[in-house]
Design a protein around this motif. Structure first.
Motif, PDB file in Angstrom:
ATOM      1  N   UNK A  94      27.104 -36.546 -62.763  1.00  0.00           N
ATOM      2  CA  UNK A  94      28.121 -37.413 -63.202  1.00  0.00           C
ATOM      3  C   UNK A  94      28.532 -37.003 -64.720  1.00  0.00           C
ATOM      4  N   UNK A  95      27.648 -36.415 -65.269  1.00  0.00           N
ATOM      5  CA  UNK A  95      27.888 -36.078 -66.812  1.00  0.00           C
ATOM      6  C   UNK A  95      28.823 -35.008 -67.015  1.00  0.00           C
ATOM      7  N   UNK A  96      29.094 -34.184 -66.132  1.00  0.00           N
ATOM      8  CA  UNK A  96      30.344 -33.685 -66.219  1.00  0.00           C
ATOM      9  C   UNK A  96      31.801 -34.157 -66.192  1.00  0.00           C
ATOM     10  N   UNK A 109      22.966 -29.507 -72.292  1.00  0.00           N
ATOM     11  CA  UNK A 109      23.829 -30.395 -71.204  1.00  0.00           C
ATOM     12  C   UNK A 109      22.581 -31.039 -70.057  1.00  0.00           C
ATOM     13  N   UNK A 110      22.129 -30.363 -69.632  1.00  0.00           N
ATOM     14  CA  UNK A 110      21.075 -31.123 -68.417  1.00  0.00           C
ATOM     15  C   UNK A 110      20.302 -32.018 -69.196  1.00  0.00           C
ATOM     16  N   UNK A 142      11.571 -30.744 -65.047  1.00  0.00           N
ATOM     17  CA  UNK A 142      12.715 -29.923 -64.557  1.00  0.00           C
ATOM     18  C   UNK A 142      13.061 -28.864 -65.361  1.00  0.00           C
ATOM     19  N   UNK A 164       9.315 -36.231 -66.316  1.00  0.00           N
ATOM     20  CA  UNK A 164      10.118 -35.644 -65.376  1.00  0.00           C
ATOM     21  C   UNK A 164      11.207 -34.285 -65.710  1.00  0.00           C
ATOM     22  N   UNK A 216      18.385 -39.783 -58.597  1.00  0.00           N
ATOM     23  CA  UNK A 216      18.820 -39.985 -60.090  1.00  0.00           C
ATOM     24  C   UNK A 216      18.882 -38.974 -60.967  1.00  0.00           C
ATOM     25  N   UNK A 217      18.245 -37.705 -60.450  1.00  0.00           N
ATOM     26  CA  UNK A 217      18.431 -36.636 -61.261  1.00  0.00           C
ATOM     27  C   UNK A 217      19.931 -35.639 -60.787  1.00  0.00           C
ATOM     28  N   UNK A 268      22.534 -48.509 -61.309  1.00  0.00           N
ATOM     29  CA  UNK A 268      21.483 -48.081 -60.543  1.00  0.00           C
ATOM     30  C   UNK A 268      20.424 -48.957 -60.335  1.00  0.00           C
ATOM     31  N   UNK A 316      21.450 -40.802 -68.632  1.00  0.00           N
ATOM     32  CA  UNK A 316      21.788 -41.362 -67.408  1.00  0.00           C
ATOM     33  C   UNK A 316      21.104 -42.789 -67.391  1.00  0.00           C
ATOM     34  N   UNK A 373      22.394 -37.252 -59.529  1.00  0.00           N
ATOM     35  CA  UNK A 373      23.761 -38.132 -60.052  1.00  0.00           C
ATOM     36  C   UNK A 373      23.742 -38.207 -61.443  1.00  0.00           C
ATOM     37  N   UNK A 374      22.761 -38.032 -62.177  1.00  0.00           N
ATOM     38  CA  UNK A 374      22.759 -37.835 -63.666  1.00  0.00           C
ATOM     39  C   UNK A 374      23.490 -36.427 -63.928  1.00  0.00           C
ATOM     40  N   UNK A 375      23.114 -35.376 -63.392  1.00  0.00           N
ATOM     41  CA  UNK A 375      23.647 -34.019 -63.688  1.00  0.00           C
ATOM     42  C   UNK A 375      24.958 -33.911 -63.115  1.00  0.00           C
ATOM     43  N   UNK A 419      22.434 -35.050 -70.008  1.00  0.00           N
ATOM     44  CA  UNK A 419      22.766 -35.754 -68.940  1.00  0.00           C
ATOM     45  C   UNK A 419      21.534 -36.598 -68.352  1.00  0.00           C
ATOM     46  N   UNK A 420      20.537 -35.968 -68.214  1.00  0.00           N
ATOM     47  CA  UNK A 420      19.241 -36.833 -67.538  1.00  0.00           C
ATOM     48  C   UNK A 420      18.883 -37.875 -68.509  1.00  0.00           C
TER      49      UNK A 420
END
Lengths: 224, 224
Positions: free
Chosen positions: B178-180, A171-172, A211, A207, B171-172, A187, A179, B174-176, A175-176
């Motif tokens: 928003x994804x949920x 999921x991480x 992460x 990145x 961004x990281x 954005x 986005x 927000x991405x994580x 998501x990243x």
DNA sequence: CCCGGAATTGACGGGCCTGTTAAATTCCCC
DNA sequence: GGGGAATTTAACAGGCCCGTCAATTCCGGG
């Protein structure tokens, strides 16, 4: 059996005007149209025009707009699933394998914007169509199994922390990766960032790897 | 000047039937409708029905469907911007401040699904409306400045790595976050995960903090 | 008390879209 | 070569939706 299938398919192929060729072209056009304009915004006439056919013919093949849309979803999910199956990770050290998974996923989203837009559209529709279509519900994603095996190896080596759920990691990463594609317009406008630039893609992709990997390595090898 | 404004506004307020009250109710209904069905899917008649007015009246106030949609966007962005301004971080240590930013952002998305859906819809439309509306282009987001200050403090303390772009960090997050919200339907269906559950929200939110903080701490304090 | 302008309504016109149906065309197989 | 099924087309009907415009109601000030 091969002979039977062959003869049957041959019979189907030589006969009429262009049934499956038309079908394939319609499906491809539908993918583009639905991805571009969403379910409601997509026009059957536009799809017909793209393929030099008519709306009635599309209904003859697929039944209705919703059925066509479901065929589109099924197709693009099958494609990413097949692509994920092509990943070979068992010969890589865990950290490198993670990096490879991230790169693959990130690049797949960047290179298959249609897929991403379709997924987003289906979510905006609250999964309405997907819910009612069994073959889409049972669709599994090999990437999670791959991730699980890699993580287990990293844990066995003492390089990764112990309390890790592969689905959370996926999921991480997703998501990243998504986005950049999904939110590039708002954005980019708000923060004066070009998000399509290739250089930025490589930098941001790394990145994501960093992460995930720093998190996976956090307090690894502690007493269990 | 204050007197002039006051008298003018007072005159505007006592006079007619319910202009600004109606206006506000229409805007609220429009937020819900556009967020729920997207730009094209939203119906002016539905908004009119929700507010016991008529389509003609909405056009009398806002001009057109697109103008109304732009007013919606402007409103929801103003709201998150104001909420971000309320964050007080200067008295917190950098790591705690980061955690607080993550929690705020994550919770804001979870609690303001309409906002998230509107942002996604605008991105699916490729930012078409936003681009043409100057007041939405110049909209700044205080969260990035806050993040920048916190990161600078963490770097000064030697706790955070040096090569950090606050926009990347935002961004990281927000991405994580928003994804949920954005992908809960397809992701939940495919991976048998309930993503609305409150317990999961807290757990995932903490994972976001951990991801960002371990990355920020990576190779901190190295020779510059 | 009446008038002027703001607020509100109902109805019209035009556009786009989808699904269906009957007819026409094409091609295979006997 | 002809029957017949598969394919394809053209046209119809019904629905939804948006913007506009003239007409009407309503309120406050002179």
């Amino acid at each position: 059996m091969t002979l039977q299938v062959t003869s049957a398919r041959a019979a189907a192929m030589r006969k009429p005007k262009a049934p499956e060729a038309n079908r394939a072209r319609i499906l491809a056009a539908a993918i583009a149209e639905f991805a571009s304009r969403g379910y409601k915004g997509a026009s059957m006439d536009a799809i017909a025009a793209r393929t030099h056919t008519t709306r009635a013919l599309i209904n003859y093949y697929f039944g209705s707009k919703e059925r066509l849309y479901l065929a589109v979803l099924e197709r693009v999910y099958a494609e990413i699933r097949d692509a994920e199956r092509g990943l070979e990770l068992d010969h890589l050290p865990p950290a490198a394998a993670i990096r490879r998974i991230v790169d693959f996923t990130y690049d797949y989203y960047v290179g298959h914007e249609d897929f991403v837009r379709l997924v987003v559209a289906e979510n905006q529709a609250r999964g309405r169509h997907m819910k009612r279509f069994p073959s889409l519900r049972t669709l599994n994603r090999p990437i999670v199994d791959l991730l699980g095996r890699v993580i287990a190896r990293g844990q066995a080596d003492g390089d990764f922390r112990r309390d890790v759920d592969p689905i959370d990691v996926h999921m991480a990463i997703a998501a990243l990766g998504m986005f950049n594609v999904t939110n590039q317009y708002t954005f980019g406008t708000l923060f004066q960032r070009e998000m399509g630039g290739k250089g930025n893609v490589a930098r941001r992709r790394q990145m994501v790897s960093d992460l995930v990997l720093t998190w996976l390595a956090e307090s690894a090898g502690q007493p269990r």
